[in-house]
Design an enzyme around this catalytic site. Structure first.
Site, PDB file in Angstrom:
ATOM      1  N   THR A   1       0.812  -1.202   0.140  1.00 57.53           N
ATOM      2  CA  THR A   1       0.047  -0.106  -0.010  1.00 57.53           C
ATOM      3  C   THR A   1       0.931   1.305   0.023  1.00 57.53           C
ATOM      4  OG1 THR A   1       0.015   0.485   2.410  1.00 57.53           O
ATOM      5  CG2 THR A   1      -1.589  -1.154   1.461  1.00 57.53           C
ATOM      6  N   GLY A   2       0.283   2.309  -0.586  1.00 55.09           N
ATOM      7  CA  GLY A   2       1.320   3.516  -0.625  1.00 55.09           C
ATOM      8  C   GLY A   2       1.138   4.090   0.730  1.00 55.09           C
ATOM      9  N   THR A   3       1.861   3.935   1.629  1.00 56.01           N
ATOM     10  CA  THR A   3       1.766   4.660   2.906  1.00 56.01           C
ATOM     11  C   THR A   3       2.985   4.240   3.646  1.00 56.01           C
ATOM     12  OG1 THR A   3       0.295   4.941   4.855  1.00 56.01           O
ATOM     13  CG2 THR A   3       0.460   2.721   4.068  1.00 56.01           C
ATOM     14  N   THR A   4       3.279   4.702   4.728  1.00 60.94           N
ATOM     15  CA  THR A   4       4.270   4.392   5.834  1.00 60.94           C
ATOM     16  C   THR A   4       3.544   4.703   7.058  1.00 60.94           C
ATOM     17  OG1 THR A   4       6.019   5.680   4.290  1.00 60.94           O
ATOM     18  CG2 THR A   4       6.632   4.850   6.485  1.00 60.94           C
TER      19      THR A   4
ATOM     20  N   LYS B   1      -4.559   8.455   8.759  1.00 60.06           N
ATOM     21  CA  LYS B   1      -4.637   7.165   8.665  1.00 60.06           C
ATOM     22  C   LYS B   1      -4.618   6.688  10.299  1.00 60.06           C
ATOM     23  CE  LYS B   1      -1.988   7.592   4.322  1.00 60.06           C
ATOM     24  NZ  LYS B   1      -0.762   7.002   3.717  1.00 60.06           N
TER      25      LYS B   1
END
Lengths: 217, 279
Positions: free
Chosen positions: A15-18, A50
């Site tokens: 997923t595009g996240t950290t 998030k």
């Protein structure tokens, strides 16, 4: 968060996240970046949140499909609030993590969502739990997730120490997220951090221009 | 005792004109016919004692247990219809196990007793089923919450206790008991009253006792309450959960049980010697 590409056949797409959570002496820090992107090309939201609160002193970070993660956290929030009313006590962090785990495990065919749960309770103090995609539940002192996390494993391994002070831990988390956002194209925006201790909850937002800069920036 | 509820006592779904549900009261009478079980909470744990009447010499020693393990940290002592009690022990076990599966930690005893009490209560609402004919005492020990003791009766109520007794010597009013002073003359007192008094004396002291001391006192109470004339042989079942067992509910080890029984028998002889009249 990425909407799954129509022609993507790969299950468990990163997923595009950290996202990150770390325990320190007396509390935990949980945080994430704030970018939502589509197809890795277009930033659909620069300041998405998030880090979701599931109870007074329990937060979780979402990884995977945003829709699935939101649905699961909503269900977990409801179950936890009923549970805490029945217990006449705030839920334990492990209870929150177990609720998420049961939802992920029982519905693993339909869902694509993983979580980092962090919080404080009076029995065990500060805790961090990871619920993976298939529904594994494990407790760790520090953990990272999302596509941007691959770039900072080395930083976490080298720089994390248990029982840091609050300030050190905040700096550690900020640095880690900034490094990941600097290299991962689908992570970015601001750094959203939440600090949870027995005293309460504090939200810290670090906008892009205040992020730590490294030698090449 | 209570009046015969002619016509209003045929099903649990009927109230009597004076607002009683007779089936539930009859269920409680079934408990009163059973031999005694007691549970007492002390500073660092819980001790259960059951007067298990042995109806036949052919029974294997230790069979027909009346103390059950519900979860590793919870024990249950029962009085009343044993088959009903076994079924409820199974219900309690499922409740505790589901909780652990859903929430990842040991079930708090208050919650468990409320859930099982709710289940027992459900059987007092319909004419198609009869109420459970047993009461039971639940006990647990947790290093953060300490020792807890709850009792559930056939009406579906659960209360927390420092000490309670069910069966032939069921404890009725707590307040009158707590008012009693420590030094009392126990002569010429009926068995039921005597048990209440014994438990009261203990209330004053037991909050400071440890499990090891309490085991002996529990054995003593059971021996005192046991009616040698009406009931013949009995086995004393003892179990405990507390700091001494690291939070695990277990039967008291044989040597400690024998020591407690010896203490109980010796105290009885002392009492007999000092009593003028017979009870």
């Amino acid at each position: 968060m990425e909407k799954r590409c129509v022609d993507s056949q790969v299950k468990g797409v990163s997923t595009g996240t950290t996202i990150l959570a770390a325990t320190f002496d007396g509390g935990v820090v949980i945080g994430s970046d704030s970018r939502a992107s589509i197809g890795g090309e277009y930033v659909s939201n620069k300041v998405i949140n998030k880090v979701i609160q599931v109870h007074d002193r329990i937060f979780c970070c979402m990884a995977g499909s945003l829709a699935d993660a939101q649905a699961v956290t909503k269900a977990a929030k409801f179950q936890l609030s009923l549970h805490s009313v029945q217990m006449e006590a705030p839920p334990l962090v492990i209870a929150a993590a177990s609720v998420l785990k049961e939802l992920c495990y029982r519905n693993k065919e339909e869902l694509q969502a993983g979580f980092i749960t962090a919080g404080w309770d009076s029995k065990e103090g500060p805790q961090v739990y990871v619920v993976s995609l298939g529904g594994m539940l494990v407790r760790q002192p520090v953990t990272i997730g999302g596509s941007g996390s691959t770039y900072i494993y080395g930083y976490i391994d080298a720089k994390y120490t248990p029982n840091m002070s609050r300030e050190d831990c905040l700096q550690f988390a900020t640095n880690a997220l900034a490094l990941a956002m600097g290299r991962d194209n689908v992570s970015g925006g601001v750094v959203n951090l939440v600090v949870i201790t027995h005293r309460g909850v504090e939200r810290v937002v670090i906008p892009g221009d205040k992020l730590p800069k490294f030698h090449d920036e | 005792m209570s009046s015969i509820g002619t016509g209003y006592d045929l099903s649990a779904s009927t109230f009597s004109p004076d607002g009683r549900v007779f089936q539930v009261e009859y269920a409680m009478k079934a408990v009163e016919n059973s031999s005694t079980a007691i549970g007492i909470r002390c500073k660092d744990g819980i001790v259960f004692g059951v007067e298990k009447l042995v109806l036949s010499k052919l029974y294997e020693e230790g069979s027909n247990k009346r103390i059950f393990n519900i979860d590793r940290h919870v024990g249950m002592a029962v009085a009343g219809l044993l088959a009903d009690a076994r079924s409820l022990a199974e219900v309690s076990r499922e409740e505790a196990s589901n909780f652990r599966s859903n929430y990842g930690h040991d079930i708090p005893l208050k919650h468990l007793s409320e859930r099982v009490a709710m289940y027992v209560h459900a059987y007092t609402l319909y004419s198609a089923v009869r109420p459970f004919g047993c009461s039971f005492i639940l006990g647990s020990y947790d290093k953060d919450d300490g020792p807890q003791l709850y009792m559930v009766d056939p009406s579906g109520i659960s209360y927390g206790y420092w000490g309670c007794a069910i069966g032939k010597a069921k404890q009725a009013a707590k307040t009158e008991i707590e008012k009693l002073q420590v030094s009392l003359n126990l002569m010429n007192v009926e068995v039921q009253e005597k048990l209440k008094l014994m438990v009261t004396l203990l209330v004053c002291q037991m909050k400071e006792m440890t499990c090891r001391e309490l085991v002996k006192e529990v054995a003593k109470i059971i021996y005192i309450v046991h009616d040698e004339v009406k009931d013949k042989a009995f086995e004393l079942e003892l179990s405990w959960v507390g700091e001494v067992t690291n939070g695990r509910h277990e039967l008291v080890p044989k040597n400690i049980r024998e020591e407690a029984e010896k203490y109980a028998k010796d105290s009885l002889e002392e009492d007999d010697d000092s009593d003028e009249d017979n009870m």
